[in-house]
Design an enzyme around this catalytic site. Structure first.
Site, PDB file in Angstrom:
ATOM      1  N   HIS A  60       0.796  -1.286   0.005  1.00 14.81           N
ATOM      2  CA  HIS A  60       0.267  -0.093  -0.062  1.00 14.81           C
ATOM      3  C   HIS A  60       0.961   1.262   0.128  1.00 14.81           C
ATOM      4  O   HIS A  60       0.459   2.210  -0.730  1.00 14.81           O
ATOM      5  CB  HIS A  60      -0.844  -0.220   1.343  1.00 14.81           C
ATOM      6  N   GLU A  63       2.433   1.864  -3.177  1.00 16.41           N
ATOM      7  CA  GLU A  63       1.458   2.073  -4.193  1.00 16.41           C
ATOM      8  C   GLU A  63       1.267   3.873  -4.262  1.00 16.41           C
ATOM      9  O   GLU A  63       1.258   4.446  -5.404  1.00 16.41           O
ATOM     10  CB  GLU A  63      -0.150   1.721  -3.950  1.00 16.41           C
ATOM     11  N   HIS A  64       1.297   4.347  -2.940  1.00 16.02           N
ATOM     12  CA  HIS A  64       1.340   5.805  -2.978  1.00 16.02           C
ATOM     13  C   HIS A  64       2.605   6.256  -3.418  1.00 16.02           C
ATOM     14  O   HIS A  64       2.645   7.492  -3.972  1.00 16.02           O
ATOM     15  CB  HIS A  64       1.147   6.081  -1.566  1.00 16.02           C
ATOM     16  N   GLU A 138       4.596   9.445   2.806  1.00 18.46           N
ATOM     17  CA  GLU A 138       3.496   8.496   2.426  1.00 18.46           C
ATOM     18  C   GLU A 138       3.087   7.364   3.347  1.00 18.46           C
ATOM     19  O   GLU A 138       2.106   6.778   3.645  1.00 18.46           O
ATOM     20  CB  GLU A 138       3.780   8.118   0.914  1.00 18.46           C
ATOM     21  N   GLU A 160      -4.357   6.850   7.150  1.00 21.66           N
ATOM     22  CA  GLU A 160      -5.462   6.374   6.476  1.00 21.66           C
ATOM     23  C   GLU A 160      -6.005   4.921   7.323  1.00 21.66           C
ATOM     24  O   GLU A 160      -7.030   4.696   7.192  1.00 21.66           O
ATOM     25  CB  GLU A 160      -4.971   5.981   5.093  1.00 21.66           C
TER      26      GLU A 160
END
Length: 966
Positions: A60, A63-64, A138, A160
């Site tokens: 994840h 991905e950012h 990130e 998040e």
């Protein structure tokens, strides 16, 4: 096809009206699918198998991170530059439990090529190797404001996932997957467990990219009306030819079946003031073979609908009759190698575990032995066949959704990308199985006689979030205490350095490397509206003549402007009750079956439209879609639903109210940004206040009161429903909205006449509905670990007029000022704003670790606008991005809906064209002139926040009251 690739397979795909090619890149072994058809909304995506080996969330975070600059596009945030300056119809990246996917879509050829180029460079040559601060921003980093300040964690993904882990629904899904597939990558959290995210080191982060982001591990997809050879050549020449084939171990052993059912208990946080009673989640979960059997893949969707998903479905009904929980949900996750089926009782009692399993298995056994009622099976079959054939994915491009669906098989078998796309064949196979006992055998094989199952119980625990926060703070305190003064100084310097880097804009020459299309490439004229006004049976008909491939889209829209305000909550409840209770003719199961067999569905909704500063239009809408030849049957069913529903069915009312209560509680907290912004606007806007009464926190409080005092209130509720129905379903309030081109509206005249005759007598002594607004400035405490902070105001009340330039400002705020201050520096996962044509405006954050700091950013917004600077190229980008957001392709149903809303909001094509012209000619001066307008919105000081109870308490001076409602 291109000489650098070998064609492995070529298949006609009727469902996509095109041809599918499966290719292999000769040099690297990269897998490629090309779908060639006439869809001008072109899609490119590249995906990688990315199986996690721990809970750090490295897939994840990566991905950012890869979208934070690359070899050819070294600026800090190419993704944001693309959003600002492209006509994309989709631009994002997604992390799944076993793959990471980077899709883009556009209808403009130049734009599409640019998007594809930037994304390819990002995944193969990201800046992460040269800039360790990308991981800090990130993913996670130690945050130390000063040497004597407390040490904290910060980072976009870290924050998040704190939000994700606050949700019982999300937590349960994660625990279920782990309980069944613990020996595979699915046993880990690919998104990242906030407790484990800080275990991710820079070297682990880079190593994950080195290992998996290679052409030999890639799945590349091109879709639409394009010269595929040209794109394949670019792909080879610019990227693939620079890599050699590599053996990458990205596969895994499938989970071995269990010898006995596993049982697992976990806890989720509830607030200190919440009750733990009736808050337990019970789940029954099974692994359903693998995802490579197309018949099973689709068949189990149909079975789930027949047993659990349809109104009155027998297994769900048995559990609801036994009062197991407030609602029963079922899910079939077939997007992983070993699909998982779950039945979940929401907000049940802890002592109902055994009864839950016993009733569930008993009912499944009874159905397996006696057979699924044929009509129910036929209805479930038709429901999915209509859905697949219609293929309306809303704002998501068709090509994107087909591409993502391909991964459900392609990822696990290189030769099988098309098996779940070719649904016509599968539906034909399943149609032949309707009377063979096939579906009953699925129940026996996968639900009753299958030991690869788990029973997962998720219990509430007061103060759990506080304990987690204290543990985190204590861990950080101990770590800081272990450091020398020099190491502490270094941490504080690193925090300052990161903020300085985040403040620095990318160099002009870096920004200019991102290609931008010309304004000349943009359509200058708005898409026309289609509203042909007529009359049938004494009722206004609004015809939207768009081609629909023989499907009629119908709305029976009732103006509620003269329905008393006290009936609005009952009207809102009525939208859930209609089709959910028995009628004079049928049980609600039989009704649901008829609806699914004869139509594409019937639903009731409420729609509230703003018209002017203090004027709004509430509507109650009955809608359906069907093939033209079924229009009479569709109207018969609409008539039955509207006039023959048993609105005083005590048992069903309690069940429905319980379901609304549970679902509202989940949605209001999970989409806290919408909850907070809507509530803040309700303090001054009659439009927002009305919406708040029927779907916001106010509605939740009403429903909660109904549920908790149901025995005393149910007769009042039943009467309220009946009164609302009689007040709404009057001829004087009805407009028929019809989208379709192949038949003129007269084709429905006979069917409509019967419906109109059943309408209640028009009332004459009625007053226009009035709503009172009151400023409250509330904080709503939750057990979650993040905030959703909103502020709102109305600029028209202060004498400012709406202009299209506000759309451009929204783009600038969302991807410049708010993005940098709140996401990049503050660590919030999202930040957004809006400016309504009637003046209602708001700012809000999503999964935000901060609170007071966020409101300070809003306070400074007008100063930013007053001093706004941008060169010609930047302004061009903002304009292009704004138009791109407005010009998303729409299906015929959506085009009809757009025209419908414009008509009732009094928005003409001329109005829309004026807004568009103001956007296309927007200048720096136009933006600066908006500073007083922004100041008026913020200075109104209408605040609402949904957030962590401790954080709210620490900042209580920002609010008039702190509520513990959610």
């Amino acid at each position: 096809m291109n000489k650098n690739y070998t064609v492995i397979k070529e298949e006609r795909l009727e469902e996509l009206d095109g041809t599918g090619f499966l290719l292999r890149h000769n040099q690297t072994g990269a897998r490629v699918v090309v779908i060639s058809n006439e869809d001008d909304n072109k899609v490119f995506q590249i995906g990688f198998k990315t199986p996690p080996k721990d809970d750090t969330g490295v897939p994840h975070i990566l991905e950012h991170s890869v979208l934070c600059g690359s070899r050819e596009f070294p600026l800090k945030d190419p993704f944001v530059e693309l959003v600002k300056g492209s006509l994309n119809t989709f631009l994002n990246a997604m992390t799944y439990p076993d793959k990471t996917v980077y899709p883009v879509a556009s209808q403009n050829d130049k734009d599409f090529f640019n998007l594809m180029h930037v994304y390819l460079d990002a995944v193969f040559y990201p800046n992460i190797y040269q800039k360790p601060e990308i991981l800090k921003q990130e993913g996670w980093h130690y945050d130390l404001e000063s040497e004597d300040a407390p040490l904290t964690y910060n980072g976009v993904v870290f924050n998040e996932m704190k939000g994700v882990f606050s949700s019982p629904d999300q937590q349960l899904a994660r625990v279920i997957q782990k309980s069944l597939l613990s020996d595979t990558p699915y046993g880990f959290e690919s998104g990242g467990d906030p407790k484990s995210v800080p275990d991710l080191t820079y070297e682990m982060f880079l190593d994950f990219h080195r290992t998996y982001y290679h052409p030999s591990n890639s799945y590349i997809y091109l879709y639409g009306d394009m010269d595929a050879d040209q794109y394949l050549e670019f792909l080879h020449e610019h990227y693939l030819k620079d890599f050699e084939k590599k053996d990458i171990d990205s596969s895994w052993e499938m989970q071995k079946p269990f010898e006995e059912v596993r049982k697992l208990e976990e806890y989720y946080p509830v607030g200190e003031n919440d009750s733990e009673e009736d808050k337990t989640y019970l789940s029954y979960n099974a692994v359903i073979k693998d995802s490579l059997d197309p018949k099973l893949y689709l068949g189990f969707q149909i079975l789930n609908r027949a047993l659990f998903g349809a109104p009155g479905a027998p297994v769900k009904k048995a559990l609801m009759d036994a009062q197991i929980g407030k609602d029963i949900q079922s899910s079939y996750d077939n997007g992983i190698e070993q699909p998982v089926f779950s039945v979940i009782a929401q907000e049940a009692r802890e002592d109902q575990q055994e009864e839950f399993v016993q009733i569930l298995e008993q009912k499944l056994l009874e159905i397996a032995e006696n057979g699924i009622p044929q009509r129910s099976l036929e209805a479930a079959f038709n429901f999915y066949e209509f859905k697949y054939r219609e293929a309306n994915f809303g704002r998501f491009p068709k090509g994107l959704m087909y591409g993502l669906q391909m991964y459900d098989s392609w990822l696990y078998d290189d030769e099988k990308p098309f098996i779940h796309i070719k649904t016509n064949e599968t539906f034909e196979l399943l149609k032949k199985e309707m009377k063979t006992g096939y579906f009953e055998e699925l129940i026996r094989k996968y639900l009753l006689n299958n030991f690869h199952k788990s029973i997962v119980v998720l219990k509430p625990k007061k103060g759990l979030q506080k304990v987690k926060d204290q543990e985190e703070a204590e861990k950080l305190r101990k770590y800081k205490d272990s450091l020398s003064q020099d190491e502490i100084r270094l941490l504080a310097e690193e925090t300052r350095h990161l903020k300085e880097l985040q403040e620095q804009p990318s160099a002009k020459e870096e920004l200019e490397k991102i290609p931008v299309i010309d304004l000349a490439d943009i359509r200058q004229k708005v898409k026309p509206l289609a509203n042909e006004v007529g009359e049938l049976c004494g009722v206004k008909v609004l015809w939207h003549p768009y081609f629909t491939n023989r499907i009629c889209y119908l709305k029976l829209a009732f103006d509620m402007s003269f329905v008393p305000m006290e009936l609005a909550v009952y009207a809102s409840l009525l939208t859930e009750v209609l089709t959910g209770v028995d009628t004079n003719q049928r049980t609600y199961l039989e009704l649901g079956n008829e609806i699914s067999i004869e139509t594409g569905g019937i639903a009731a909704t409420m729609d509230v439209m703003p018209k002017d500063v203090h004027e709004f239009l509430p509507m109650f809408i009955l809608k359906t879609k069907c093939f033209y030849e079924n229009i009479e049957k569709a109207f018969e069913l609409l008539e039955e639903v509207a006039f023959e529903s048993k609105l005083n069915d005590k048992k069903r009312l309690k069940e429905i109210i319980g379901q609304i209560y549970t679902n509202l509680k989940i949605s209001l907290t999970e989409t806290g940004h919408k909850t907070a912004s809507s509530r803040a606007m309700s303090y001054f806007s009659e439009y927002a206040a009305y919406r708040e009464e029927i779907q916001g926190i106010s509605m939740f409080e009403t429903v909660k009161g109904w549920y908790e005092d149901f025995e005393n209130q149910w007769e009042t509720i039943a009467k309220g429903l009946q009164d609302a129905a009689k007040a709404i379903f009057q001829k004087q309030y009805l407009t028929v909205s019809y989208t379709g081109k192949e038949q003129k509206p007269e084709f429905m005249e006979q069917a409509l006449a019967s419906f109109v005759q059943r309408l209640y007598a028009d009332e004459t002594d009625v007053k226009k509905v009035q709503v009172l607004c009151k400023k409250k400035n509330e904080g709503f405490a939750t057990a979650g670990g993040v905030q959703y902070a909103a502020c709102a105001g109305n600029f028209a009340e202060q004498g400012f007029e709406y202009t299209g330039a506000l759309k451009v400002l929204q783009m600038i705020f969302s991807y410049e000022y708010l993005w940098i201050q709140l996401r990049v520096k503050g660590g919030a996962y999202g930040c957004m704003c809006s400016f309504g044509t009637q003046g209602d405006s708001m700012f809000v954050t999503y999964r935000d670790p901060n609170l007071a700091e966020t409101y300070q950013v809003y306070e400074n917004a007008a100063d930013y606008v007053a001093e706004f600077e941008a060169d010609e190229r930047d302004m061009k980008k903002y304009i292009i991005g704004t138009i791109g957001n407005m010009d998303l392709p729409m299906e015929a149903e959506d085009m009809g809906s757009r025209s419908f809303h414009a008509y009732f909001m009094g928005r003409t094509e001329e109005d829309l064209q004026r807004d568009r012209d103001q956007i296309l000619t927007c200048s720096v001066e136009d933006i600066r002139r908006l500073a007083p307008l922004v100041k008026a919105v913020v200075d109104a000081s209408n605040r609402c926040c949904v957030g962590n109870e401790e954080k709210l308490d620490q900042n209580k001076e920002l609010f008039d009251r702190i509520e513990h409602v959610l």
